[in-house]
Design an enzyme around this catalytic site. Sequence first.
Site, PDB file in Angstrom:
ATOM      1  N   ALA A 141      -9.194   5.795   3.835  1.00 49.41           N
ATOM      2  CA  ALA A 141      -9.155   7.001   4.690  1.00 49.41           C
ATOM      3  C   ALA A 141     -10.432   7.826   4.620  1.00 49.41           C
ATOM      4  O   ALA A 141     -11.038   7.964   3.566  1.00 49.41           O
ATOM      5  CB  ALA A 141      -7.975   7.901   4.341  1.00 49.41           C
ATOM      6  N   GLY A 142     -10.816   8.343   5.774  1.00 50.87           N
ATOM      7  CA  GLY A 142     -11.935   9.281   5.848  1.00 50.87           C
ATOM      8  C   GLY A 142     -13.191   8.719   6.473  1.00 50.87           C
ATOM      9  O   GLY A 142     -14.004   9.458   7.003  1.00 50.87           O
TER      10      GLY A 142
ATOM     11  N   GLY B  31      -7.752   9.731   9.124  1.00 53.21           N
ATOM     12  CA  GLY B  31      -8.089   9.899  10.538  1.00 53.21           C
ATOM     13  C   GLY B  31      -9.105  10.990  10.827  1.00 53.21           C
ATOM     14  O   GLY B  31      -9.430  11.237  11.983  1.00 53.21           O
TER      15      GLY B  31
ATOM     16  N   LYS C 111       0.891  -1.163   0.000  1.00 53.92           N
ATOM     17  CA  LYS C 111       0.000   0.000   0.000  1.00 53.92           C
ATOM     18  C   LYS C 111       0.927   1.210   0.000  1.00 53.92           C
ATOM     19  O   LYS C 111       1.570   1.516   0.982  1.00 53.92           O
ATOM     20  CB  LYS C 111      -0.903   0.009   1.226  1.00 53.92           C
TER      21      LYS C 111
ATOM     22  N   ASN D 254      -9.164   2.212   9.423  1.00 48.45           N
ATOM     23  CA  ASN D 254      -8.364   2.011  10.630  1.00 48.45           C
ATOM     24  C   ASN D 254      -8.896   2.852  11.789  1.00 48.45           C
ATOM     25  O   ASN D 254      -9.498   2.335  12.724  1.00 48.45           O
ATOM     26  CB  ASN D 254      -6.889   2.326  10.367  1.00 48.45           C
ATOM     27  N   THR D 255      -8.719   4.175  11.699  1.00 50.17           N
ATOM     28  CA  THR D 255      -9.048   5.047  12.829  1.00 50.17           C
ATOM     29  C   THR D 255     -10.500   4.919  13.288  1.00 50.17           C
ATOM     30  O   THR D 255     -10.768   4.917  14.490  1.00 50.17           O
ATOM     31  CB  THR D 255      -8.747   6.512  12.458  1.00 50.17           C
TER      32      THR D 255
END
Lengths: 258, 74
Positions: free
Chosen positions: A187-188, A161, A100, A209-210
């Site tokens: 992301a987002g 994040g 990635k 993830n976050t």
Amino acid sequence: MQDDNLIIRGIDFKSRLWVGTGKYKDFEETARVIEASGADVVTVAVRRVNITDRKSVNLLDYIDPKKYKILPNTAGCYTVEDALRYSRLAREAGVSDMIKLEVIGDEKTLFPDNIGLLKATEILAKEGFIVFPYTNDDPIIAKKLEDAGAAAVMPLGAPIGSGLGIRNPYNIKIILEAAKVPIIVDAGVGTASDATIAMELGCDAVLINTAIAGAKNPISMAEAMKYAVISGRLAYKAGRISKKLYATASSPLEGMLL
Amino acid sequence: MMIKVNGEDYITDKLFLSEILSDMGVIPERVAVELNLKVIKRADISEQILKEGDIVEIVNFVGGGNLMTINLLN
């Protein structure tokens, strides 16, 4: 959903939810969350071994590479040279040829440096890597990354994040229309509905993830994301109704009294 | 001789890279090794001879989704 697996370069991905392994309190929690998410791709970062602590544990003791597809990233790399260096080390660490690819342009926004990203994608693709570049929601750069040899393109929904969700669904739609490779939102995502929106648009997978790691209850959120991605995918395949300004009766008028 | 391992000075009387890994309790199957900015293939680790001033980096996988700033190389 077994007949609907995502296949990239011959690799069969059993879940369209991909998860990161950062920001957890320990490896036990990471392992439990991944299990709850149903993901079979987990992203990991490449960092120095702690050589002073012989007892330091290894992430791969908790996340079995035989059970999960390990996707190393080049997180924290701000130059093409660094991204190439981390990619080559990641491959030698021996889990897979997948990378990635992140070439970050700015510390505050963590937006990608697309010029560097394109260069690095081209070089790594030629070296036989299966490259998943993390990019903006820009249809032109997405196409160029595909032409440079990216195995899939990973546009952001919003800054890393941030939890702002899919900020520009129309751009994602344009990216999807032009793409010949899978599109994976990276992301987002902030909560389950964001993941569903990405999948309803027709994205092939979502990487989170976050939103999971930072939730009050990461295990419950992982489970929520699992169903959100499945729901969004099913709705996309089912084909939604078109939006109309006025009501359309769904019960028959025939047989009413009077 | 003096070499650098993961940014730290390291004094050793061993000649082979594999000996240093084993002194540090590092299992080669779990890591990737770089010598003077060049990745050393796992199969070549046992044959690799070190010399004074060599710079060795030993990395493994850690938790990460996107940005992790700790413990970067250099």
